[in-house]
Each structure stands twice: as C-alpha cells, then as structure tokens.
Design an enzyme around this catalytic site. Structure first.
Site, mmCIF file in Angstrom:
data_model
loop_
_atom_site.group_PDB
_atom_site.id
_atom_site.type_symbol
_atom_site.label_atom_id
_atom_site.label_comp_id
_atom_site.label_asym_id
_atom_site.label_seq_id
_atom_site.Cartn_x
_atom_site.Cartn_y
_atom_site.Cartn_z
ATOM 1 N N GLN A 179 -2.436 -1.694 -0.838
ATOM 2 C CA GLN A 179 -1.369 -2.697 -0.679
ATOM 3 C C GLN A 179 -0.762 -2.600 0.719
ATOM 4 O OE1 GLN A 179 0.104 -5.233 -2.210
ATOM 5 N NE2 GLN A 179 -1.173 -5.231 -4.044
ATOM 6 N N SER A 180 -1.601 -2.332 1.706
ATOM 7 C CA SER A 180 -1.092 -2.018 3.041
ATOM 8 C C SER A 180 -0.446 -3.204 3.759
ATOM 9 C CB SER A 180 -2.255 -1.492 3.886
ATOM 10 O OG SER A 180 -1.911 -1.467 5.251
ATOM 11 N N ASN A 181 0.805 -3.007 4.184
ATOM 12 C CA ASN A 181 1.475 -4.013 5.018
ATOM 13 C C ASN A 181 0.847 -4.040 6.399
ATOM 14 O OD1 ASN A 181 3.696 -4.591 3.101
ATOM 15 N ND2 ASN A 181 4.202 -2.444 3.483
ATOM 16 N N CYS A 215 -2.296 -3.546 7.126
ATOM 17 C CA CYS A 215 -3.526 -4.351 7.064
ATOM 18 C C CYS A 215 -3.190 -5.839 7.024
ATOM 19 C CB CYS A 215 -4.378 -3.948 5.868
ATOM 20 S SG CYS A 215 -5.184 -2.344 6.108
#
Ligand SMILES: *Cc1c(COP(=O)(O)O)cnc(C)c1O
Length: 341
Positions: free
Chosen positions: A76-78, A80
């Site tokens: 759930q990377s911000n 990325c």
C-alpha cells in the site's frame, strides 16, 4: 548551504499551510499548542511527503537521460503511488517492486493505493515476499529494462537517500521562513519515521539554517529505537555532506520513539485508531493507519506523559497517506461495513 546546486523539478509550487489545531489542543487538555504542517496537501496524486523527495530524485533521473524509473515499497505504498504519478507526468515508464511485509497482504484488486497503481497503470508491477532482498529484485528489474535498450533510473524505497532527503531540507527552510513570517516559534516537530529521509532531511535543514527546533521521530517500521536512530544519524550526516557541511549531526538531536509502532509495520493498534478518530472528529483532517496515525498517536502519548515542556508549540508534520485509510475500513466497525475492506 549548497541546496541550490541540486536540480529539482518544481513540484512544490508554493509552501504548504501551517494550521493551528485549537480543537485537538483543547481535547488533549495539555499545556501545549498544537499546529499541523499540511504536507498531505502537496501536489501529486493525493499528495504526501514523497512529492518533496521525488522533486529532487526525478530531476536527477532526467539529468541522466533516464526513460524509466524503478522503485519499491510495501503493497500500500504511498511512495509507489507518487513515483508512478510523477513518472506519468514526466513521460517516464514506472516499474514497481511491491514487498509483502505482512504475508499475503497483497490483493491484486485491493483498495487504497493499490487501486490507484492499477488505475494510473504502472508499467511493471512485481510482488515479492517481505523477506526477499529488495535491492537485488530492483536490480533484476532494472537489468531486464537495460537488456531491452531502456535507461532505467533506480529510486530506493521511500526515496530514502541523500538526494531524496533534500526535499525535507527544503521543507525545513520553508518552516523556518514561515516561523519568521508568522512569528510562531515552534519548539518541536513530530513526524513519522519510516525509511528516514523525512526526519533526516529536517534535521539537516534545521542545522543548516540554525533553527533550534527539536525533531521527534515516531518509529512506524522498525521495532527498536536504536536501529531507527542509527539509520537517521547516518542519512542525516550524508545529507549534510551534500550541503557542504561535514561536521555531522549532534548525537542528542537524533530522537526516535519505538513505543507507538503497535504490532508492527502497517498494523494499527488502539492508540493509532484513537488518533485517527480524534483528528477526524476534532479537526476534520484524515490521518492513516500506517504512518501519520501512528505519528499522531506518538504526539498524543508524549503530550499525555508530559514529554513536551509546558507552554511549548508543537508542529505535527502531516506527511499524507490517507488514501490507504480506505483499505482499512474493517478497523472502523462503528462507521463502516466490511464490504470496502
Ligand atoms: C513514506 C511515508 C512516511 C515516512 O517517511 P520516511 O521519509 O520514509 O521516513 C510518512 N508518512 C507517509 C504518509 C509516508 O508515505
């Protein structure tokens, strides 16, 4: 300091607001004043701290003639999301390596940031186990692109290198000049401490501008205070070197707290959930279960324990992340059903 000699793309078109949180201050009934720096409102698809870092990282990529970027993050990377967003705006291909730091946490049709990766359309998306060697996986992806004649540029996870940290040197300058123009003398800045570029950039920037502000990092990934402090110390020193300052950061300036992490990275505990509800109900501002909810829980916990000196002004750095909130609906049974989780 030599900040101007490093190119940036100009993604941060104006300073982000600093707002007083009077209702939160009142709810805590503590003798401090709380303010928020709204880096959640930075430009880029749904904002957040990575925009400041990528401003420098992508300028470097473009100066080297890159036509693709490769980076990594959690499922759930911000980071990325924002790397993909800015890569699209720059006409670069974007390849993401997603780490399952929590086993089986990747959902191909997941909500939150995951949905945005698919909607914007990452050019490559590889999911790896959290125990894998992520640098080796990034390099494999980059090598595959080179074999096809592409020129990939690697951005480390979180853009947590000295170039990315320059984004928060610049933010420290911005805060220092807002302090001058508003007359607000902040005593502390509280921020989430993950890959470390945000805290390190702030520490380097406040040192370079002689701003006597104490930066308090709240661990959101590593379980041990010392481990995080070592990372911050080293990254701050390397960032200071880029600025032409070789004296390094003072040991006592590097402060991280480990006791607000809960069960581990990306897993909220009761304190995190209380902080999310507290800010939503008192100030109508959203924080997330992975980063800013824990950082705010840290601020609240430290305030309750009397950590901040009486009458001090505390600035909460809101680094973004709220898109992930929508993949955590099941943690809020009082207001959400289970269908969106
Ligand atoms: C990445 C991230 C952080 C942590 O910043 P680091 O520079 O990696 O320590 C904090 N908040 C949000 C919302 C993030 O995405």
């Amino acid at each position: 300091m030599n900040l101007h000699k490093y190119p940036k793309r100009g993604y941060v078109s104006s300073p982000t607001p600093i707002e007083k949180l009077s209702r939160l201050t009142k709810a805590l009934e503590d003798n401090i004043e709380i303010y928020v720096k709204r880096d959640d409102l930075l430009p880029g698809t749904l904002g957040g701290n990575k925009t400041r870092k990528l401003d420098y990282s992508l300028a470097k990529a473009l100066s080297q003639g890159a036509d693709a970027v490769v980076t990594s993050g959690a499922v759930q990377s911000n980071h990325c999301r924002l790397t993909l967003a800015w890569a699209i705006r720059e006409g670069l291909e974007c390849h993401l390596v997603l780490e399952e730091r929590v086993p089986d946490s990747y959902l191909p049709h997941g909500s939150g940031n995951n949905f945005i990766f698919n909607l914007l359309g990452a050019h490559g998306l590889k999911v790896i186990a959290g125990t894998s060697n992520v640098e080796a996986e990034i390099e494999k992806t980059a090598e595959g692109l080179r074999l096809k004649g592409r020129k990939p540029f690697i951005i480390p996870g979180g853009a947590a290198d000295p170039i990315g940290a320059l984004g928060y040197v610049s933010c420290a300058q911005e805060i220092a000049s807002q302090m001058t123009s508003t007359g607000l003398d902040f005593d502390y800045v509280v921020c989430a401490s993950g890959s470390g570029g945000t805290q390190s950039g702030l520490l380097a920037g406040f040192k370079a501008t002689n701003t006597p502000l104490q930066v308090v990092g709240i661990n959101v990934r590593r379980a041990k205070k010392e481990d995080q402090e070592n990372i911050i110390h080293s990254l701050t020193d390397r960032t200071l070197e880029l600025l032409g300052i070789n004296s390094g950061i003072e040991e006592d300036k590097v402060i991280c707290f480990e006791n607000f992490l809960g069960p581990g990275y990306s897993i909220p505990d009761q304190g995190t959930l209380e902080a999310i509800r507290l800010l939503a109900k008192n100030e109508a501002i959203l924080v997330d279960p992975v980063y800013t909810g824990k950082a705010l829980a840290g601020l609240v916990g430290l305030a309750r324990s009397g950590y901040f000196s009486k009458g001090s002004k505390v600035l909460f750095l809101h680094t973004g992340g709220f898109p992930a909130l929508f993949s955590y609906l099941s943690y809020f049974p009082e207001v959400a059903g289970s269908e969106g989780a």
